[in-house]
Design an enzyme around this catalytic site. Structure first.
Site, PDB file in Angstrom:
ATOM      1  CD  GLU A 210      -7.018  -7.815  -1.672  1.00 37.05           C
ATOM      2  OE1 GLU A 210      -7.372  -9.010  -1.632  1.00 37.05           O
ATOM      3  OE2 GLU A 210      -6.198  -7.391  -2.499  1.00 37.05           O
ATOM      4  CB  CYS A 244     -11.576 -12.879   3.895  1.00 35.82           C
ATOM      5  SG  CYS A 244      -9.805 -12.556   3.890  1.00 35.82           S
TER       6      CYS A 244
END
Length: 488
Positions: A210, A244
């Site tokens: 991720e 993110c």
């Protein structure tokens, strides 16, 4: 022997006893994790305040509530998720048992990030527990206060032998990566993601990465710019931009650039007052290294708003940048901070071309009333996710798989997707020792007749549902013929 080796060895031995496989054990551990979050919520909030200046409300809203919801869902659905999954039969398997059986992978390594040290470390753990795995947790060494709380208290709630917490910096992480795991789940930068994947390859260990990247945000000139900017401001400056999936930069036509700037300025003042430094809801940069990196990204760029900074507090104000091009320093890496560049384009086609010149982002944002524009952006770009007319909120929906593509990552999680990601979906076919007349078509000596029979079974793709329909039609036709004959 290093603590890392001991932790992995202990987790492996625990898994091999079979203790993690019963659903009762999994549910018990998930409930214990629930209790941990509730009883230690003040410790967690205080740690997040010291690490990132998160408010108590922000810590609960953006860290623990998401975790609580994920745990609750897993407890309610794990029996369903773990059950054998029937698959459609065909002519060759019509009399057989055919299903997919989810099974635990083994020992999972979870390497967490510092920006959301609780959510993004424990969400994968929920999936690992639900899937029946053992898991070694490696929280970030950068969010030191959160890591300390996790290390000190989590082992008192969930099985320490099965879910050990390993702390430390780069050397400890490197030592962990030398060990053999059955899956590695890493959340963080693309640079480190490459190293994790390289280490995993030595053991042929599958990975979930991720990562991040530069998530673009296109604003159509005909949308409700005030609402669009309000949502973008929230998504960008949440956690001081250290998210993110934060909008990395804005693309819009020059005709609305000033309006966009003014609306975002207005929202910054509304959310964080005229002096964000004093706002309870505005965070701080995690450390000096990140502070200096972000300050360097602003060099040579026109600051349209903000730009104030205080290194002693690692404070950087919400900052808007204009006259930015694709060649600007701030566009060469993921920003991961409270700097928002605005780049002008001639329209949606130009925006799509600009986006496609870069690596595939973790998420792509588009703001428009026109569904044709949204569908055009969707059709002509690639990203981990696409979200129209909002920011961040797709992460909240556990029914949606969360993950990247290309440089923004591989694999996905949330809800059942976490369970499947950390399970082996084992194909099971149970046949009987009979029906050799049909099976004889595969045995030598091979003949034209056997080949023709094989082609019939293999190329027709006749499904069981089709056979049921045909059988029902045949029965109805027979019944109709009987009734017609009976009452002539």
């Amino acid at each position: 022997m290093f603590q890392e080796q001991l932790a992995v060895q202990r987790a492996r031995q625990s898994f091999q006893t079979g203790k993690t496989k019963p659903l009762e054990y999994r549910i018990q551990q998930l409930k214990r994790l629930q209790v941990f979050l509730w009883e230690r919520r003040k410790d967690i909030a205080e740690a997040l305040k010291r690490d990132l200046n998160k408010s108590e409300y922000g810590a609960e809203l953006f860290e623990t509530v998401v975790l609580e919801a994920e745990i609750k869902l897993a407890i309610e659905r794990v029996v369903e998720w773990a059950a054998p999954r029937p698959v459609e039969k065909d002519l060759l398997t019509i009399l057989d048992e055919v299903y997919v059986k989810p099974e635990p992978l083994g020992v999972v390594l979870i390497i967490g990030p510092w920006n959301y040290p609780w959510t993004l470390t424990l969400l994968p753990l929920v999936g690992a527990i639900a899937a029946g795995n053992a898991a070694v947790l490696k929280p970030s060494d950068i969010s030191t206060n959160s890591t300390k709380v996790m290390k000190e208290h989590l082992p008192h709630y969930i099985d320490e032998d099965v879910y050990p917490v390993v702390t430390g910096g780069v050397p400890e992480t490197q030592e962990l990566l030398k060990q053999k795991f059955d899956h590695i789940f890493y959340t963080g930068s693309t640079t480190v993601g490459k190293l994790v994947m390289e280490a995993a390859a030595r053991h042929l260990t599958p990975v979930t990465l991720e990562l991040g990247g530069k998530s673009p945000c296109y604003i159509d000139k005909n949308c409700n710019i005030a609402i669009a900017c309000r949502r973008i401001t929230w998504g960008k400056f949440l956690n001081c931009g250290q998210t993110c999936i934060a909008p990395d930069y804005i693309l819009c036509e020059s005709s609305i650039q000033n309006r966009v700037l003014e609306e975002i300025k207005k929202c910054i003042k509304e959310f964080y007052t005229d002096n964000p430094k004093t706002s309870e809801d505005y965070g701080r940069i995690i450390n000096q290294r990140q502070f200096k990196r972000l300050m360097g990204l602003m060099e040579g760029i026109t600051i349209a708003f903000g730009g104030d900074a205080d290194e002693s507090q690692y404070y950087i104000a919400p900052t808007l940048l204009k006259n930015v091009t694709g060649e600007s320093k701030v566009m060469k890496e993921e920003i991961f901070g409270p700097l928002l560049p605005i780049i002008t384009v001639s329209g949606v086609d130009d925006a799509i071309q600009f986006i496609n010149k870069g690596e595939k982002p973790l998420v792509l944002y588009v703001f428009s009333h026109d569904s044709k524009i949204i569908k055009k952006v969707m059709a002509e770009t690639s990203s981990g996710a696409l979200l129209a007319n909002d920011c961040i909120t797709h992460f909240i929906d556990s029914a949606l798989p969360f993950g990247g593509v290309g440089y923004s990552g591989m694999g996905c999680y949330r809800g059942r997707h976490s369970f499947d990601q950390l399970s082996h979906l084992r194909s099971c076919l149970i046949k009987q020792l009979n029906m050799e007349a049909v099976n004889s078509m595969r045995y030598p000596p091979h003949t034209t007749k056997k080949l023709a029979l094989a082609r019939f079974f293999l190329l027709r793709h006749v499904s069981l549902s089709w056979l049921r329909r045909m059988l029902m039609l045949t029965m109805l036709a027979g019944l109709a013929a009987y009734v017609a004959q009976r009452f002539q």
